[in-house]
Design a protein around this motif. Structure first.
Motif, mmCIF file in Angstrom:
data_model
loop_
_atom_site.group_PDB
_atom_site.id
_atom_site.type_symbol
_atom_site.label_atom_id
_atom_site.label_comp_id
_atom_site.label_asym_id
_atom_site.label_seq_id
_atom_site.Cartn_x
_atom_site.Cartn_y
_atom_site.Cartn_z
ATOM 1 N N LYS A 37 -3.401 -9.559 -5.624
ATOM 2 C CA LYS A 37 -3.953 -9.675 -4.492
ATOM 3 C C LYS A 37 -3.284 -8.869 -3.434
ATOM 4 O O LYS A 37 -2.067 -8.431 -3.749
ATOM 5 N N GLU A 38 -4.063 -8.318 -2.565
ATOM 6 C CA GLU A 38 -3.455 -7.523 -1.430
ATOM 7 C C GLU A 38 -2.757 -8.391 -0.417
ATOM 8 O O GLU A 38 -3.392 -9.392 -0.042
ATOM 9 N N ARG A 77 3.934 -13.840 -9.182
ATOM 10 C CA ARG A 77 2.824 -13.570 -10.453
ATOM 11 C C ARG A 77 1.841 -14.469 -10.658
ATOM 12 O O ARG A 77 0.895 -14.506 -10.822
ATOM 13 N N ARG A 78 2.252 -15.894 -10.339
ATOM 14 C CA ARG A 78 1.366 -16.813 -10.518
ATOM 15 C C ARG A 78 0.514 -17.257 -9.372
ATOM 16 O O ARG A 78 -0.649 -17.443 -9.550
ATOM 17 N N ARG A 131 -0.444 -3.490 2.238
ATOM 18 C CA ARG A 131 -1.817 -3.315 1.640
ATOM 19 C C ARG A 131 -1.858 -2.577 0.203
ATOM 20 O O ARG A 131 -2.523 -1.713 0.164
ATOM 21 N N ARG A 132 -1.054 -3.235 -0.647
ATOM 22 C CA ARG A 132 -0.968 -3.042 -1.766
ATOM 23 C C ARG A 132 -1.340 -3.930 -2.880
ATOM 24 O O ARG A 132 -0.787 -5.251 -2.663
ATOM 25 N N ARG A 133 -2.123 -3.646 -3.860
ATOM 26 C CA ARG A 133 -2.369 -4.802 -4.852
ATOM 27 C C ARG A 133 -0.945 -5.276 -5.447
ATOM 28 O O ARG A 133 -0.342 -4.493 -5.927
ATOM 29 N N LEU A 134 -0.546 -6.283 -5.606
ATOM 30 C CA LEU A 134 0.605 -6.848 -6.274
ATOM 31 C C LEU A 134 0.203 -6.898 -7.975
ATOM 32 O O LEU A 134 0.080 -7.961 -8.454
ATOM 33 N N ASP A 135 0.323 -5.758 -8.492
ATOM 34 C CA ASP A 135 0.528 -5.610 -9.827
ATOM 35 C C ASP A 135 1.923 -5.622 -10.151
ATOM 36 O O ASP A 135 2.870 -6.008 -9.746
ATOM 37 N N ASP A 136 1.835 -5.408 -11.728
ATOM 38 C CA ASP A 136 3.298 -5.467 -12.456
ATOM 39 C C ASP A 136 4.301 -4.553 -12.000
ATOM 40 O O ASP A 136 5.497 -4.866 -11.602
#
Length: 470
Positions: A232-233, A226-227, A193-198
């Motif tokens: 997205k969560e 990354r692509r 439940r975490r946004r896939l950021d850098d």
């Protein structure tokens, strides 16, 4: 007087002389009794119906033996009437019903009573009433290549019809990789439940490197995320499914079977590796599988340095039924032994020749030179030998296996890898690192001690087992 004259006239008509003396004539001798007997009265003779000609003709003559054995018969006035007797012939008289129920069946028209029906046949298994000829044996899955190669992979559409032994292997593979699974998936909870950021992707890359997937493979997987998934969560299960798909994409190009070419006769397989990785055991498992496929297989005990190595291979040869070519004395020249074994195997028409070699550390130059010498000597007998060179790797060594492949590739032409001891390692992810860096075929993986525990490498099965997925 009148009665006497009448008697005389009757006797005169029959052509006999009238006696001079009165009174009845004396009875004649028994032999002529039938001729002297008074004839039947005309009225009685006329009343007796004649015997039917058809019945008289149909009655068979009395056999001579029976007529001779019959006692003389006292014939009375009805001597001209034939005696009624059972005919000796099996055929009934015209118009008569059959009187002998046990006589043999006539060859002419059928009897009035129908013959008894034959007993019903007992059904056999499968519903057939008769076993019939045996059905031809079904061809093994995968065609001729599967028979020649125990590492032939299964078609992708047969996953639902896996035999029990294969399902058992998958269970052992999943259990064997459990430590690697725990090491890899235990650090993925932070992505739930975490946004896939850098930041999240950097943490994911560190987790993959720690799980021995290697830097190059970890970077490739993260860049794919990354692509496709950046920003997205996703749940933990979704992350696992996505990781298994990415890992399978890396492994799929190297999941190739060990192909044997029968035209070589024999196909020479040189088995190399460092000490303790399981070379001798791998050779024994291969020999058992090749023998089960109907191939003739010889083993060459080329490990002349390790104590009891020759005896160990001889024990395995006895168990698998493969002939073992052993040196005459300890410490003999391994290259010369391989040379003689190949020449003899060619004359005998052997299918596969498995050559064991001494375990050597990749940093020991003298032993590595000995391995190159074996290759050169085999080439003198057969220019293409060895046709396959397998490097056996221990999964418990982790990233050290990468260095072993690098050095062995510089010394000999390594054509494929076999990864053993996955059942006791937390570093199973190293297979992904090897595939990404070297692109060498991974022919098989081992998860136990028996021959059935050395199985073809399947990219999808391995990737899902590594992530703990069913």
């Amino acid at each position: 007087m009148a009665l006497r004259d009448l008697w005389g006239r009757l006797r005169g008509k029959s052509g006999e002389e009238v006696p001079n003396a009165p009174g009845p004539a004396a009875p004649p001798e028994p032999a002529s009794r039938a001729a002297a007997a008074p004839p039947e009265p005309a009225s009685r003779a006329a009343a007796a119906p004649p015997e039917p000609a058809s019945r008289a003709a149909a009655a068979p003559p009395e056999p001579a033996s029976r007529a001779a054995a019959a006692p003389p018969e006292t014939r009375g006035p009805d001597a001209a009437r034939p005696q009624s007797a059972e005919p000796l012939s099996a055929s009934p008289l015209p118009g008569d019903a059959p009187r002998d129920p046990v006589r043999p069946p006539a060859t002419g028209p059928a009897d009035a009573s129908p013959p008894p029906a034959p007993p019903a046949e007992e059904p056999v298994a499968g519903g057939a009433t008769e076993p019939g000829p045996p059905a031809p044996e079904a061809a093994p899955r995968g065609g001729l290549l599967s028979r020649l190669n125990p590492f032939a992979t299964r078609p992708p559409d047969t996953a639902e019809s896996d035999p029990p032994e294969r399902r058992g292997f998958l269970a052992r593979l999943k259990a064997g990789l459990s430590r690697s699974t725990e090491k890899l998936t235990g650090s993925l909870a932070f992505l739930t439940r975490r946004r896939l950021d850098d930041t999240a992707l950097e943490e994911l890359e560190e987790t993959l490197i720690t799980a021995d997937l290697g830097v190059a493979a970890a970077h490739r997987i993260v860049e794919s995320f990354r692509r496709t998934r950046f920003g997205k969560e996703a749940t933990e299960e979704e992350i696992k499914e996505a990781l298994a798909e990415e890992i399978a994409g890396i492994l799929a190009p190297v999941a190739r079977p060990l192909v044997l070419e029968r035209r070589h006769a024999p196909h020479v397989v040189l088995v190399a590796g460092v000490n303790g990785v399981g070379k001798t055991t791998t050779i024994a498992k291969l020999a058992e599988q090749y023998r089960a496929a109907g191939l003739t297989c010889w083993l060459v005990a080329g490990d002349t340095f390790r104590a009891a190595a020759v005896e160990q291979l001889e024990v395995w040869g006895g168990r698998t039924g493969a002939r073992v070519i052993a040196p005459a004395k300890p410490g003999a020249d391994a290259a010369g032994l391989a040379h003689d074994a190949l020449r003899e195997a060619r004359e005998a028409g052997v299918d596969v020749l498995l050559v064991d070699t001494a375990g050597r550390l990749h940093n020991k130059t003298a032993l590595m030179d000995e391995l190159r010498k074996i290759v050169r000597v085999l080439g003198k007998v057969d220019a293409g030998a060895p046709h396959s060179t397998l490097l056996v790797l221990d999964a418990t060594t982790g990233q050290n296996a990468v260095q072993q492949v690098r050095v062995f590739k510089e010394m000999v032409d390594v054509t494929g890898l076999v990864v053993t001891k996955l059942d006791g390692s937390a570093k199973g992810g190293v297979v992904v690192a090897l595939a990404e860096e070297f692109r060498l075929p991974v022919h098989a993986v081992g998860v136990g001690e028996t021959a059935a525990d050395l199985r073809p490498f399947d990219a999808r099965e391995f990737s899902r087992s590594l992530l703990g997925l069913a």
